[in-house]
Design an enzyme around this catalytic site. Sequence first.
Site, short mmCIF file in Angstrom:
data_model
loop_
_atom_site.label_atom_id
_atom_site.label_comp_id
_atom_site.label_asym_id
_atom_site.label_seq_id
_atom_site.Cartn_x
_atom_site.Cartn_y
_atom_site.Cartn_z
N HIS A 233 0.80 -1.20 -0.05
CA HIS A 233 0.16 -0.27 0.02
C HIS A 233 0.89 1.16 0.08
CE1 HIS A 233 -3.26 2.53 2.11
NE2 HIS A 233 -3.02 3.06 0.89
N ASP A 234 0.83 2.23 -0.92
CA ASP A 234 1.77 3.13 -1.01
C ASP A 234 1.83 4.03 0.28
OD1 ASP A 234 -0.99 4.41 -1.47
OD2 ASP A 234 -0.51 4.88 -3.27
N THR A 235 0.91 4.18 0.98
CA THR A 235 1.06 4.90 2.22
C THR A 235 1.76 4.27 3.13
OG1 THR A 235 -1.20 6.00 1.99
CG2 THR A 235 -0.18 6.31 4.03
N THR A 256 -3.03 12.44 -4.08
CA THR A 256 -4.60 12.61 -4.74
C THR A 256 -5.20 12.46 -3.41
OG1 THR A 256 -3.81 11.47 -6.83
CG2 THR A 256 -6.21 11.35 -6.07
#
Length: 465
Positions: A233-235, A256
């Site tokens: 997950h990019d976060t 985004t």
Amino acid sequence: MNGNVAAVDLGATSGRVMLGHVGPNELQLRQVGRFANGPVDVDGHLHWDITALYGSVLDGLGAAIREENELASIGVDSWAVDYALLRSGVRQGDPFHYRDARNAPAAEQVLARIPAAELYRRNGLQFLPFNTLFQLAAEGELDDDVSMLLIPDLFAFWLTHREVAERTNASTTGLLCVTDREWDDELIARLGYPRGMFPELVDAGAVIGEVEPRVAFEIGAFGPIQVTAVGSHDTASAVVAVPATTPDFAYISCGTWGLVGVELDAPVLTEASRLANFTNEGGVDGRVRYLRNVMGLWLLTECVREWDADLSELLAQAAAVGDAVPFLDPDDPRFASPGDMPAKVASWFADHGLAAPSSRAAIVRSILASLADAYARTVRQASELSGRRVDVVHLVGGGSQNTLLCQLTADALGLPVLAGPVEATAIGNVLVQARALGYVSGDLEALRALVASTFPPRRYEPRPG
């Protein structure tokens, strides 16, 4: 010992392939591929053009190999919740986009069967109508021959032909138990989803497999390359790269979306936490990302796209707006879907009996001030609900380049904001790979110290008044 790894970082509006060179006290990163991404409307539904996206990823990996000749590992991260369905390894159509309209009725269908309070006790997630467990309800009948792969896991499968689910991203599905981070078999059964469609779980840092020969040939690789699970997950990857030097920090991963929260060792599952719509997502090394999704720069980028204007000029003009601007609610559902964002902004003010900003610069200032106010409120809530003290806020990701947003956020918080690194997600991706390979060592604090020394953040102090 040092070496080269590639971070494939896929965002909701663009993707990139970053080449990392890492060793003890050494961290270099450069972009070797960048490409657009976004929804495609097919028969009235929003999808991802996943085949084109994969082609761009392979082009980027080929460029990485041409630059360095040797590549030890590849790691893939992306946005959360979206997935592909496979039957006997063959993809069944393009994945739906999380902004597709099918999700809201599906969420209502699930909540009619399982109360929101029970779901929160089980998975610890804030309510978002596009969480994977709701999206799957929109699929209709599913059978045991189908498997589900989240977006980064799909790319890892295409590279290695091994189906796995990395835990940080799997935690966003709503189908993992919040306490042990294993698939919640009871919940899956109650929802009527076949248990066999959910693959083996792996942790960030695990080796998924080697790049298949046919793929290696396509990207020009001559030796073996492993694919390593990262905080997919990019976060989760971005939080790894927060250059914190104190435990008393909050973070805003701003792109985004704005992911706003604190890092904990255990989830917060109180009713107050649920009602505040905070989520307990998995982090690297078993940490908990206690946060809330707040609208990010989507509002601004959609306005700029509609105006076909120059962003840097608009930001300069917005910084010079002297009069007070009205605030809007950036999390209003009307802003979630694409299409004529300036008109949606105007409609929000009209519906609330407020005069809309009269110029594009004032609209930009209003959007950024509203985001800063929302971020500040969310940081305070995260601190109060978790009991975690916050002395400084790190703002990482693309939003850290927006000096006006950073300053307005510091002003709204009354706390210092440390901005950067811009490529926090790719850096976190690279560092988890490098640690798995032995190029660096230590816990998250050690990795963050390396980030802080290599990419020192820019400090914004709150202004008086």
